[in-house]
Write a protein that holds these residues in place. Structure first.
Motif, PDB file in Angstrom:
ATOM      1  N   UNK A   4      46.448  42.771   6.861  1.00  0.00           N
ATOM      2  CA  UNK A   4      45.602  41.600   7.074  1.00  0.00           C
ATOM      3  C   UNK A   4      44.159  42.086   7.209  1.00  0.00           C
ATOM      4  N   UNK A   5      43.206  41.137   7.215  1.00  0.00           N
ATOM      5  CA  UNK A   5      41.799  41.534   7.184  1.00  0.00           C
ATOM      6  C   UNK A   5      41.154  41.621   8.561  1.00  0.00           C
ATOM      7  N   UNK A   6      41.863  41.243   9.604  1.00  0.00           N
ATOM      8  CA  UNK A   6      41.292  41.263  10.948  1.00  0.00           C
ATOM      9  C   UNK A   6      41.932  40.173  11.781  1.00  0.00           C
ATOM     10  N   UNK A   7      41.467  40.030  13.024  1.00  0.00           N
ATOM     11  CA  UNK A   7      42.067  39.052  13.925  1.00  0.00           C
ATOM     12  C   UNK A   7      41.819  37.619  13.489  1.00  0.00           C
ATOM     13  N   UNK A   8      40.839  37.420  12.605  1.00  0.00           N
ATOM     14  CA  UNK A   8      40.581  36.067  12.114  1.00  0.00           C
ATOM     15  C   UNK A   8      41.172  35.835  10.728  1.00  0.00           C
ATOM     16  N   UNK A   9      42.077  36.707  10.295  1.00  0.00           N
ATOM     17  CA  UNK A   9      42.763  36.491   9.018  1.00  0.00           C
ATOM     18  C   UNK A   9      43.531  35.169   9.110  1.00  0.00           C
ATOM     19  N   UNK A  10      43.363  34.269   8.133  1.00  0.00           N
ATOM     20  CA  UNK A  10      44.004  32.948   8.187  1.00  0.00           C
ATOM     21  C   UNK A  10      45.526  32.966   8.234  1.00  0.00           C
ATOM     22  N   UNK A  11      46.137  34.118   7.995  1.00  0.00           N
ATOM     23  CA  UNK A  11      47.599  34.188   8.055  1.00  0.00           C
ATOM     24  C   UNK A  11      48.097  34.468   9.460  1.00  0.00           C
ATOM     25  N   UNK A  12      47.194  34.866  10.366  1.00  0.00           N
ATOM     26  CA  UNK A  12      47.585  35.200  11.731  1.00  0.00           C
ATOM     27  C   UNK A  12      47.576  33.956  12.620  1.00  0.00           C
ATOM     28  N   UNK A  13      48.471  33.950  13.606  1.00  0.00           N
ATOM     29  CA  UNK A  13      48.537  32.821  14.536  1.00  0.00           C
ATOM     30  C   UNK A  13      47.656  33.069  15.756  1.00  0.00           C
ATOM     31  N   UNK A  14      46.473  33.625  15.516  1.00  0.00           N
ATOM     32  CA  UNK A  14      45.453  33.722  16.560  1.00  0.00           C
ATOM     33  C   UNK A  14      44.576  32.471  16.473  1.00  0.00           C
ATOM     34  N   UNK A  15      43.854  32.177  17.553  1.00  0.00           N
ATOM     35  CA  UNK A  15      42.975  31.011  17.508  1.00  0.00           C
ATOM     36  C   UNK A  15      41.946  31.159  16.383  1.00  0.00           C
ATOM     37  N   UNK A  16      41.346  32.349  16.284  1.00  0.00           N
ATOM     38  CA  UNK A  16      40.354  32.566  15.234  1.00  0.00           C
ATOM     39  C   UNK A  16      40.977  32.473  13.836  1.00  0.00           C
ATOM     40  N   UNK A  17      42.208  32.992  13.713  1.00  0.00           N
ATOM     41  CA  UNK A  17      42.888  32.915  12.427  1.00  0.00           C
ATOM     42  C   UNK A  17      43.206  31.483  12.032  1.00  0.00           C
ATOM     43  N   UNK A  18      43.703  30.710  12.992  1.00  0.00           N
ATOM     44  CA  UNK A  18      44.032  29.315  12.717  1.00  0.00           C
ATOM     45  C   UNK A  18      42.789  28.507  12.360  1.00  0.00           C
TER      46      UNK A  18
END
Length: 278
Positions: A4-18
């Protein structure tokens, strides 16, 4: 390992990703409220529940637009070269009026001899369960007119490259099934990121029988599919970073923060339906 590209990658279920994927604060908060999320209790819920909350929030704020992500050329043979008909569309359907949405805003798009539809909306052979276009079948261009397929060209591998049709400009009766979104009028190319689940397993790190496995072996190779789509030029010129749209028949999309003026990148937040019972 660049999965993934980082904590804000749109595939991650982090707030920044979402948020980068296009989920709104209202959708995320509604999900937390419905699930009873707390700091002390771990709550598991299927991803489709999150999508459902997100979809409801986006439905009332996302203007409708037609964009083709996998284009197939369509020629309307009874239109002349240079002929243009203006087709009127709405930002929101009338059904949303009862939810307090302004459904009066209209806009026009050009319909010309050369159009583009989705490749999946044409098949060479008719099938009972298929509602797209096939030879001699009549379908309808969304917001426009009925068209009837008269023929097609294909490449050496048998893949359709151009579809030919006639359009009935006097027909006011809509087909019951078979509505195709489209673009025309010298459309602009746009980049579309089709995001899917990051893992193929419902519980990453476990097999269906509960056995532990390396979760990296369960990464979804199609978690990101990048497409070069087509959109109406006036729409592309007006797009701003952070805006939400519903691409008709395709899903909800968000204008990627890394977009440049005149060259928007659209992240698919979710499809119109999960296709799975919740």
């Amino acid at each position: 390992d660049n999965h993934v590209r980082g904590w804000d990658d749109p595939r991650l279920l982090t707030i920044n990703g979402l948020r980068r994927r296009g989920f709104t604060a209202e959708g995320i908060n509604k999900f937390c409220e419905d699930m009873g999320v707390s700091r002390s209790v771990v709550v598991w819920a299927p991803y489709e529940r999150l999508e459902g909350c997100g979809r409801a929030a986006l439905n009332v704020i996302s203007p409708r637009r037609m964009v083709v992500v996998d284009p197939l050329k369509l020629v309307i043979t009874n239109m002349k070269e240079g002929e243009v008909k203006l087709v009127t569309c709405s930002d929101f359907p009338d059904q949303l009026k009862e939810l307090g949405v302004n459904t009066e805003t209209k806009f026009q798009v050009p319909l010309t001899r050369i159009c583009y539809i989705e490749k999946k909306d044409f098949q060479k052979t008719a099938k009972k369960s298929y509602f797209g276009m096939t030879p001699k079948k009549t379908v309808r261009l969304l917001h426009a007119y009925n068209i009837t397929c008269t023929g097609f060209d294909e490449d050496a591998k048998g893949n359709p490259t151009t579809v030919y049709c006639t359009m009935n400009f006097n027909d006011k009766e809509k087909v019951k099934k078979g509505f195709l979104h489209w673009v025309s009028g010298d459309p602009a190319e746009v980049k579309v990121n089709l995001y899917n689940k990051l893992f193929t397993a419902e519980y990453p790190g476990e097999e269906s029988k509960g056995q532990k496995v390396d979760y990296l072996t369960q990464l979804n190779p199609k978690s990101l599919v990048v497409k070069k789509g087509l959109a109406f030029k006036d729409f592309v010129k007006s797009v701003k970073v952070g805006e939400h749209y519903q691409f008709e028949r395709l899903g909800f999309f968000y204008v990627e923060p890394d977009s440049k003026p005149g060259k928007p990148v659209f992240n698919r937040t979710m499809e119109l339906s999960s296709g799975k019972k919740k």
